[in-house]
Scaffold this motif. Sequence first.
Motif, PDB file in Angstrom:
ATOM      1  N   HIS A 257      35.580 -46.125  -9.182  1.00  0.00           N
ATOM      2  CA  HIS A 257      34.485 -46.917  -7.832  1.00  0.00           C
ATOM      3  C   HIS A 257      33.667 -47.347  -8.152  1.00  0.00           C
ATOM      4  N   LEU A 258      32.602 -47.132  -8.973  1.00  0.00           N
ATOM      5  CA  LEU A 258      31.510 -48.214  -9.839  1.00  0.00           C
ATOM      6  C   LEU A 258      32.581 -49.275 -10.851  1.00  0.00           C
ATOM      7  N   LEU A 259      33.702 -48.286 -11.678  1.00  0.00           N
ATOM      8  CA  LEU A 259      34.571 -49.053 -12.756  1.00  0.00           C
ATOM      9  C   LEU A 259      35.015 -50.233 -11.577  1.00  0.00           C
ATOM     10  N   SER A 260      36.194 -49.952 -10.726  1.00  0.00           N
ATOM     11  CA  SER A 260      36.608 -50.667  -9.665  1.00  0.00           C
ATOM     12  C   SER A 260      36.082 -52.563 -10.044  1.00  0.00           C
ATOM     13  N   THR A 261      34.749 -51.693  -9.552  1.00  0.00           N
ATOM     14  CA  THR A 261      33.699 -52.667  -8.664  1.00  0.00           C
ATOM     15  C   THR A 261      33.635 -53.219 -10.343  1.00  0.00           C
ATOM     16  N   PHE A 262      32.748 -52.909 -11.252  1.00  0.00           N
ATOM     17  CA  PHE A 262      32.248 -53.864 -12.665  1.00  0.00           C
ATOM     18  C   PHE A 262      33.555 -54.225 -12.636  1.00  0.00           C
TER      19      PHE A 262
END
Length: 452
Positions: free
Chosen positions: A420-425
């Motif tokens: 999820h954090l990588l997707s936001t990045f």
Amino acid sequence: MNDAQPVTTTADEVVAETTAPLPALVRETTLTGAGQRWLFELDMLLQSLACFFRVELHPLSEQGRATLAQRDFTEELRIVRQSLLRLNYLSTEIIGALQTPTPKSETVPPPKLAAPNAALVTALYQLTEALFDVRTVVDDLVRTKPVGYHTFTAVGRLLNQSIERSGCHLALQPEMQTRKPEIQSEALRKLLLGLSDLPLRQDLRHVFGCFYRFLRYLDFIQDDLRQDRPLKGTLPVFILVRAETEALIEFIETRLMRLPNLLPDVTDAFDATVYALEMELQKIYGRELTGFAELNQAPPIYARVENAHGLLRDCFQQSLVALAVVFDPGFDGAAAFDMFQTKLEQSLHLREDIWRLLCHLRRFESRPEKTAVAPLIERITLFRDTSLRFLMYKDWDEYDRFLDTVQSARNLEELLKTIHLLSTFLETLLGQINMRAVLANHPFDYPPLADE
């Protein structure tokens, strides 16, 4: 492709490297085609080895630099040995191309050597003998490892003294002038001729010639990649590129930027070139090639060489074209290089790859399954090994941290949080890329990702 080969000296190698008599007749011609390529490669490798023993140029980590006294340089000496074998092969091929068989008839006039080829052949025989002696020392040191820092640098002094005594550098000059700028683009030559400021024209010609020479060095690395040769031997060439790029940066800063009457946009272009070169050197030698000599597995060796080669090639081409556009706004990069990827093409490619990866991440978030974990990690790793180089350097470390966290996740719950954090990045990056000026007329339609 195996770069970790045992050190052995075959009988054929010994025979090939023993001193042979001078040829009876040397053609009164200059080398062309393959011969010129051999000469250029031989000269390049001699320069590479001279740089290779300057440890400050090696792509070492901060810890590696802090512990040089305790470092084992055995792998570096293996690379030296590989270069010495290549130099012996090149010397033999060049000698064969320059000489004709010894006449058997006693009525033939006494043997004749044609200058400057005679001097070159003599120097190459002397070089071959000297390199054999040095490699004997290298073989013994590699067998009795570890090889300490002072021993490694002592071998460098021995090798460079041997090369100097052979006279090979001086003998090469009549046949080729590797240091002379080679500007292959007719459009670029016309641009230079159109400059009325003679000092600027001469210095800019030197800069453009340097970029072309660097790219020619990289052609040899590209050949090794294409032909699946052992790739650790490319490290001396990468170090030569670093040394000469740093010298070019110094030339731009201390001479070119100090020319009188430069317009502000020209000065800004020179400053931007220096910045771009420094950033790429940091990417490659402070990160991409760090620890390269210690690698043993073929896939990471290939990936490191391919990425470093691509980064340098793009940087040199883009830097040259960016400077040319300052003096001719209509200058086309395709006129300077047969294979030129514009910033627009790079941005389009990067944007599409980020979107594809983002779609895969979202798909996994919606349907998290253990069987899909390994393929997903492969995609994240593939992006790191390919398209990541088109991002700003500041984004590299953050992406790597995401990859490390994904690979070390202990369960699906931990993995989903990181995904999820990588997707936001990636969504943030995609927005930043869409704001690039080169994409102003290329809106992104967010195409659906087909099932794979």
